[in-house]
Design a protein around this motif. Structure first.
Motif, PDB file in Angstrom:
ATOM      1  N   UNK A  85      -3.636   3.175  -9.520  1.00  0.00           N
ATOM      2  CA  UNK A  85      -3.054   3.992 -10.594  1.00  0.00           C
ATOM      3  C   UNK A  85      -4.013   5.138 -10.946  1.00  0.00           C
ATOM      4  N   UNK A  86      -3.450   6.195 -11.542  1.00  0.00           N
ATOM      5  CA  UNK A  86      -4.243   7.373 -11.929  1.00  0.00           C
ATOM      6  C   UNK A  86      -3.778   7.846 -13.297  1.00  0.00           C
ATOM      7  N   UNK A  87      -4.702   8.308 -14.147  1.00  0.00           N
ATOM      8  CA  UNK A  87      -4.316   8.865 -15.455  1.00  0.00           C
ATOM      9  C   UNK A  87      -3.655  10.232 -15.273  1.00  0.00           C
ATOM     10  N   UNK A  88      -2.636  10.491 -16.037  1.00  0.00           N
ATOM     11  CA  UNK A  88      -1.877  11.749 -15.963  1.00  0.00           C
ATOM     12  C   UNK A  88      -2.803  12.950 -16.135  1.00  0.00           C
ATOM     13  N   UNK A  89      -3.703  12.911 -17.132  1.00  0.00           N
ATOM     14  CA  UNK A  89      -4.534  14.062 -17.453  1.00  0.00           C
ATOM     15  C   UNK A  89      -5.559  14.363 -16.367  1.00  0.00           C
ATOM     16  N   UNK A  90      -5.997  13.331 -15.621  1.00  0.00           N
ATOM     17  CA  UNK A  90      -6.979  13.545 -14.552  1.00  0.00           C
ATOM     18  C   UNK A  90      -6.359  14.308 -13.384  1.00  0.00           C
ATOM     19  N   UNK A  91      -5.085  13.993 -13.117  1.00  0.00           N
ATOM     20  CA  UNK A  91      -4.394  14.714 -12.033  1.00  0.00           C
ATOM     21  C   UNK A  91      -4.135  16.161 -12.471  1.00  0.00           C
ATOM     22  N   UNK A  92      -3.743  16.307 -13.723  1.00  0.00           N
ATOM     23  CA  UNK A  92      -3.420  17.639 -14.245  1.00  0.00           C
ATOM     24  C   UNK A  92      -4.648  18.548 -14.214  1.00  0.00           C
ATOM     25  N   UNK A  93      -5.809  17.971 -14.510  1.00  0.00           N
ATOM     26  CA  UNK A  93      -7.035  18.777 -14.536  1.00  0.00           C
ATOM     27  C   UNK A  93      -7.647  18.957 -13.162  1.00  0.00           C
ATOM     28  N   UNK A  94      -7.109  18.287 -12.158  1.00  0.00           N
ATOM     29  CA  UNK A  94      -7.635  18.410 -10.809  1.00  0.00           C
ATOM     30  C   UNK A  94      -8.785  17.469 -10.515  1.00  0.00           C
ATOM     31  N   UNK A  95      -9.118  16.575 -11.442  1.00  0.00           N
ATOM     32  CA  UNK A  95     -10.206  15.632 -11.212  1.00  0.00           C
ATOM     33  C   UNK A  95      -9.856  14.608 -10.129  1.00  0.00           C
ATOM     34  N   UNK A  96      -8.580  14.379  -9.920  1.00  0.00           N
ATOM     35  CA  UNK A  96      -8.118  13.460  -8.874  1.00  0.00           C
ATOM     36  C   UNK A  96      -7.301  14.249  -7.872  1.00  0.00           C
ATOM     37  N   UNK A  97      -7.650  14.129  -6.625  1.00  0.00           N
ATOM     38  CA  UNK A  97      -6.953  14.872  -5.570  1.00  0.00           C
ATOM     39  C   UNK A  97      -5.549  14.301  -5.379  1.00  0.00           C
ATOM     40  N   UNK A  98      -4.603  15.189  -5.207  1.00  0.00           N
ATOM     41  CA  UNK A  98      -3.221  14.748  -4.992  1.00  0.00           C
ATOM     42  C   UNK A  98      -2.968  14.328  -3.548  1.00  0.00           C
ATOM     43  N   UNK A  99      -3.987  14.435  -2.698  1.00  0.00           N
ATOM     44  CA  UNK A  99      -3.814  14.045  -1.296  1.00  0.00           C
ATOM     45  C   UNK A  99      -3.494  12.545  -1.176  1.00  0.00           C
ATOM     46  N   UNK A 113       0.806  -1.230   0.000  1.00  0.00           N
ATOM     47  CA  UNK A 113       0.000   0.000   0.000  1.00  0.00           C
ATOM     48  C   UNK A 113       0.829   1.266   0.000  1.00  0.00           C
ATOM     49  N   UNK A 114       2.117   1.190  -0.335  1.00  0.00           N
ATOM     50  CA  UNK A 114       2.999   2.357  -0.296  1.00  0.00           C
ATOM     51  C   UNK A 114       3.337   2.910  -1.681  1.00  0.00           C
ATOM     52  N   UNK A 115       2.714   2.369  -2.721  1.00  0.00           N
ATOM     53  CA  UNK A 115       3.106   2.747  -4.078  1.00  0.00           C
ATOM     54  C   UNK A 115       1.879   3.196  -4.859  1.00  0.00           C
ATOM     55  N   UNK A 116       2.025   4.294  -5.590  1.00  0.00           N
ATOM     56  CA  UNK A 116       0.988   4.818  -6.479  1.00  0.00           C
ATOM     57  C   UNK A 116       1.575   4.957  -7.883  1.00  0.00           C
ATOM     58  N   UNK A 117       0.765   4.648  -8.908  1.00  0.00           N
ATOM     59  CA  UNK A 117       1.210   4.731 -10.301  1.00  0.00           C
ATOM     60  C   UNK A 117       0.465   5.853 -11.023  1.00  0.00           C
ATOM     61  N   UNK A 118       1.180   6.573 -11.888  1.00  0.00           N
ATOM     62  CA  UNK A 118       0.573   7.580 -12.752  1.00  0.00           C
ATOM     63  C   UNK A 118       0.933   7.222 -14.191  1.00  0.00           C
ATOM     64  N   UNK A 119      -0.094   7.038 -15.030  1.00  0.00           N
ATOM     65  CA  UNK A 119       0.121   6.588 -16.402  1.00  0.00           C
ATOM     66  C   UNK A 119      -0.152   7.681 -17.425  1.00  0.00           C
ATOM     67  N   UNK A 120       0.721   7.721 -18.424  1.00  0.00           N
ATOM     68  CA  UNK A 120       0.469   8.490 -19.637  1.00  0.00           C
ATOM     69  C   UNK A 120      -0.052   7.490 -20.659  1.00  0.00           C
ATOM     70  N   UNK A 121      -1.306   7.639 -21.050  1.00  0.00           N
ATOM     71  CA  UNK A 121      -1.972   6.664 -21.903  1.00  0.00           C
ATOM     72  C   UNK A 121      -2.408   7.320 -23.211  1.00  0.00           C
ATOM     73  N   UNK A 122      -2.916   6.538 -24.158  1.00  0.00           N
ATOM     74  CA  UNK A 122      -3.455   7.147 -25.382  1.00  0.00           C
ATOM     75  C   UNK A 122      -4.541   8.184 -25.083  1.00  0.00           C
ATOM     76  N   UNK A 123      -5.302   7.986 -24.017  1.00  0.00           N
ATOM     77  CA  UNK A 123      -6.326   8.962 -23.642  1.00  0.00           C
ATOM     78  C   UNK A 123      -5.669  10.272 -23.186  1.00  0.00           C
ATOM     79  N   UNK A 124      -4.478  10.146 -22.549  1.00  0.00           N
ATOM     80  CA  UNK A 124      -3.736  11.333 -22.134  1.00  0.00           C
ATOM     81  C   UNK A 124      -3.307  12.139 -23.356  1.00  0.00           C
ATOM     82  N   UNK A 125      -2.750  11.415 -24.337  1.00  0.00           N
ATOM     83  CA  UNK A 125      -2.296  12.075 -25.566  1.00  0.00           C
ATOM     84  C   UNK A 125      -3.469  12.756 -26.272  1.00  0.00           C
ATOM     85  N   UNK A 126      -4.624  12.077 -26.273  1.00  0.00           N
ATOM     86  CA  UNK A 126      -5.811  12.633 -26.920  1.00  0.00           C
ATOM     87  C   UNK A 126      -6.298  13.879 -26.191  1.00  0.00           C
TER      88      UNK A 126
END
Length: 602
Positions: A207-221, A40-53
Motif C-alpha cells: 500500500x502507498x499513502x495518497x499524498x506520497x504519490x501526489x508529491x512524487x515521493x513514491x514512483x508510480x512505476x 502480487x497483482x494488487x496495489x492499494x492507495x490510502x487516503x489517511x488522516x496524514x493525507x488530510x493533514x
C-alpha cells in the motif's frame, strides 16, 4: 440398540444449527495457515488522516485527477475508486474534469457499495457532475442474519440475479480464464452466487499513502500492470472497515483490503471448498458409533486415551486438509457428537456396572455363605466320623491280636477292613487340614529339627508299603544343620510325596530320596520311576481336588488334597515346592526350605 442410539443422536445433532461454532473453528484454520502470500497483482492507495493533514483537507478533484493521470501514464491495468467520489471537494470545473477523465478511460472504475435489482441500474448513477459514471457493485458481506450471525465477513458475492459483480470483473483482467461457473467453492444463496474468501492477514497487500504519490515521493512505476484500489482509512466510520477471520475488531480490515482479498482469491481461484453435507453426515455417524462403542466396551482410562487420540486425529485431519487442499471439513457437529455420546452413555454404563457389581456382591455373599456352611459341615462330619473309625481300627487290632486263630478268609476280611479304615482316616485328616486352611486356622509351631531325621522317619514308616510292591527306596542325605520348622506339618508334606511315589510307581522300580544344603536353603527331592505327569497338567498338579488323568484311571484312591496341602504347608514355611516330569519318564518333586525364616501364620 447401541446402533439405534448412535444413529438417533447423529440425526439429532445434524438438525442443530452450529454455524457460530463452525465458523469460529473455520476462523482458527484461516489464522493458522502456514502461507500468507498473495498473487502480487494488487496495489492499494490510502487516503489517511496524514493525507488530510498534508493536503489541508480531503484530496480535491484536482488532486485526484492528477493522481489518476499519473496512474494511467504508469500503465496501471485497472484503477478502482472505493469511496464516495461525489463528496470530493473542488470547483465544478475541476469535478467535471475528473469525471471526464474517469469516463474516458475504461480501465478506471468506481466501486459501488450496494446492488440493485434488474431494471433499477439507474440507481447506480451518481449526482452531477458525475452522472455519466456508472458504478460497479462491490458490496461487503457480513454474517449478520444468516450463517454465524457474528458480523464477520467470510464470503464474497460473485453475481446478483445473474449479473457478475466488480470483484469477478477485476479478477478477469489478470486471469481471463476464470468465469462464474469455474469459481472454486461457489454456492447459491438468495439469487446470488457466492464463495468463501481465501483471506490474508491485514497488511498483506502493498500500500502507498495518497499524498506520497501526489508529491512524487513514491514512483508510480510500481503500479504498472497492477490492479490499483484507491480507498480511505480515516477511522471515522465502521462502514470503511470489516471484521475478518483474523480479527473481530470493528476496524480489523479496510474495505479496499477486503476487496483486494476478494479479487486475489478469484485470481488464484483458491476459495475454500466446503465438503458436501453427506461427508459431514458420515463423520457425525462415525463419531457417534465410535464413542458409543468405546464408552460401553473399553475400560475408562483406555477409552479416554482412544477417544482423545481419535478426536486429535480428526482435528489434525480437518486442519491439514484445509491447509493443503483448501477443503473445509465441518468439525463442530462431529465433536459435539463425541461429547454428547460420551456424557449420555457414561451414566448408562455406570448404572449397568453398578447393577452388575450389586449382582456380583449378592452372588459372592451367597457363595460365601454356602462355602461357610460347606466348611462347617465337612468339619463336623469329619470329627464325627473319626470316632467310629477309631473304634473300627481298635476292633480290628483286637481281633488280629487275639489268640484265637482266624481262617484265611477271615484274616483277609479283617485286613481289608483295617486298610479301608486307614484310607478313610487319611482322607478325613486331609479334609480336616483343608478345613483349617479355609478357616485360616493353621499356625506354625517352629522348632529346630534335622530334616534328615524327619526323612529317615518317613522312609521307615513307608518301607512296608514299598516292599509289598518290591520297590526299593534309596536315600542320599547330606549332613546338615537343624532347620527351624513345624515338624508335624513337614512330616505330612514328606509323607505325601513318598507315599505318592510308592503308590504310582510300577513294581520292581526304585525311588530315590535326596537332601542337600545350599547357602540359603535346604533342598529335598523325591525321584520316582512312575508314569509321569502330562505337560498340560503340570500347572494344575498342586490345585485342590485336582487329580491327574493317570491317577483317575488307576485303582488308587485319593482326595486330590495331598499335593495342595503339601504346597500350602511348604509355602507357610516361606519355601516352595515344584515338580519336573515328562509323560512316561517319572517325576521329581522338589521341596526348598529357607535356612533363615521365621515362618508365617495362616
Amino acid at each position: 440398540m447401541r446402533i439405534l442410539f448412535a444413529v438417533g443422536i447423529a440425526v439429532f445433532i445434524f438438525q442443530i444449527n452450529l454455524d457460530y461454532i463452525e465458523s469460529y473453528l473455520y476462523d482458527l484454520r484461516i489464522r493458522s495457515q502456514l502461507t500468507t502470500d498473495n498473487s502480487g497483482n494488487i496495489e492499494l492507495i490510502y487516503i489517511t488522516p496524514q493525507t488530510v493533514q498534508a493536503l489541508k483537507g480531503m484530496p480535491s478533484a484536482q488532486d485526484q485527477n492528477k493522481i489518476l493521470r499519473m496512474l494511467i501514464d504508469a500503465e496501471a491495468q485497472v484503477i478502482t475508486y472505493d469511496f464516495e467520489i461525489t463528496e470530493t471537494p473542488g470547483s465544478l470545473a475541476e469535478k467535471k474534469t475528473l469525471a471526464e477523465t474517469i469516463v474516458a478511460h475504461k480501465n478506471v472504475i468506481v466501486a459501488g457499495r450496494n446492488t440493485t435489482l434488474k431494471g433499477e441500474e439507474d440507481q447506480l448513477l451518481l449526482r452531477p457532475p458525475f452522472e455519466k459514471i456508472s458504478q460497479k457493485p462491490a458490496p461487503k458481506t457480513a454474517d449478520l442474519l444468516n450463517f454465524a450471525k457474528d458480523g464477520v465477513t467470510r464470503r464474497m458475492i460473485l453475481s446478483y440475479q445473474g449479473l457478475p459483480l466488480l470483484p469477478l470483473e477485476l479478477a478477469q483482467h489478470v486471469n481471463p480464464d476464470i468465469n462464474l461457473k469455474d469459481v472454486r467453492g461457489r454456492f447459491d444463496f438468495y439469487e446470488t452466487d457466492q464463495a468463501y474468501i481465501d483471506f490474508r492477514p491485514a497488511g498483506s497487500f502493498p500500500s502507498s499513502p495518497f499524498e506520497k504519490i501526489l508529491s512524487g515521493d513514491i514512483s508510480t512505476a510500481r503500479f504498472k500492470n497492477k490492479i490499483v484500489l484507491i480507498g480511505t482509512d480515516l477511522e471515522l466510520s465502521d462502514v470503511e472497515y470489516a471484521m475478518t477471520p483474523y480479527s473481530r475488531q470493528p476496524n480489523a480490515m479496510t474495505r479496499i483490503e477486503l476487496l483486494a482479498n476478494t479479487i486475489d482469491t478469484l485470481i488464484r481461484n483458491s476459495g475454500p471448498l466446503k465438503v458436501p453435507k453427506y461427508i459431514n453426515w458420515f463423520f457425525i455417524l462415525l463419531a457417534s458409533f465410535l464413542t458409543t462403542h468405546i464408552v460401553l466396551t473399553m475400560k475408562p482410562t483406555k477409552g479416554l486415551l482412544v477417544l482423545g487420540g481419535t478426536l486429535s486425529g480428526f482435528v489434525v485431519l480437518c486442519f491439514s486438509s484445509f491447509w493443503v487442499f483448501g477443503w473445509w471439513i465441518p468439525m463442530a457437529a462431529p465433536i459435539l457428537a463425541i461429547f454428547i455420546c460420551y456424557y449420555f452413555f457414561i451414566p448408562y454404563r455406570l448404572i449397568v456396572e453398578n447393577r452388575r457389581s450389586w449382582e456380583y456382591y449378592q452372588k459372592n455373599k451367597l457363595l460365601s455363605q454356602v462355602e461357610e456352611l460347606k466348611t462347617n459341615f465337612i468339619s463336623m462330619m469329619s470329627h464325627d466320623l473319626k470316632t467310629p473309625i477309631a473304634r473300627i481300627q481298635g476292633m480290628t487290632d483286637m481281633i488280629l491280636s487275639d489268640s484265637v486263630p482266624l481262617s484265611a478268609q477271615q484274616r483277609e476280611a479283617v485286613d481289608t477292613i483295617k486298610h479301608s479304615s486307614d484310607d478313610l482316616l487319611k482322607f478325613i485328616s486331609a479334609i480336616l487340614n483343608y478345613g483349617l486352611i479355609e478357616s485360616q486356622g493353621v499356625q506354625l509351631h517352629l522348632q529346630s529339627k534335622d530334616i534328615n531325621n524327619l526323612l529317615t522317619e518317613v522312609i521307615r514308616k513307608h518301607e512296608f508299603l514299598a516292599k509289598v510292591k518290591h520297590i526299593h527306596i534309596s536315600s542320599e542325605l547330606e549332613p546338615m544343620f537343624p532347620v527351624s520348622m513345624d515338624a508335624d506339618l513337614m512330616r505330612q508334606v514328606l509323607s505325601n510325596l513318598v507315599e505318592n511315589a510308592i503308590k504310582y510307581s510300577p513294581e520292581h522300580t526304585q525311588i530315590r530320596i535326596l537332601s542337600q544344603e545350599t547357602s540359603s536353603s535346604v533342598i529335598i527331592q523325591v525321584v520316582d520311576q512312575g508314569p509321569g505327569i502330562p505337560a498340560d497338567e503340570l500347572q494344575n498338579i498342586f490345585m485342590k481336588f485336582f487329580r491327574s488323568k493317570n491317577a483317575k484311571s488307576s485303582p488308587i484312591k485319593g482326595s486330590g488334597l495331598g499335593l495342595y496341602l503339601a504346597r500350602y504347608f511348604t509355602e507357610l514355611h516361606g519355601g516352595r515346592i515344584f515338580v519336573e516330569s515328562s509323560h512316561g519318564k517319572g517325576s521329581i518333586f522338589t521341596v526348598e526350605l529357607p535356612i533363615e525364616q521365621g515362618g508365617k501364620n495362616a
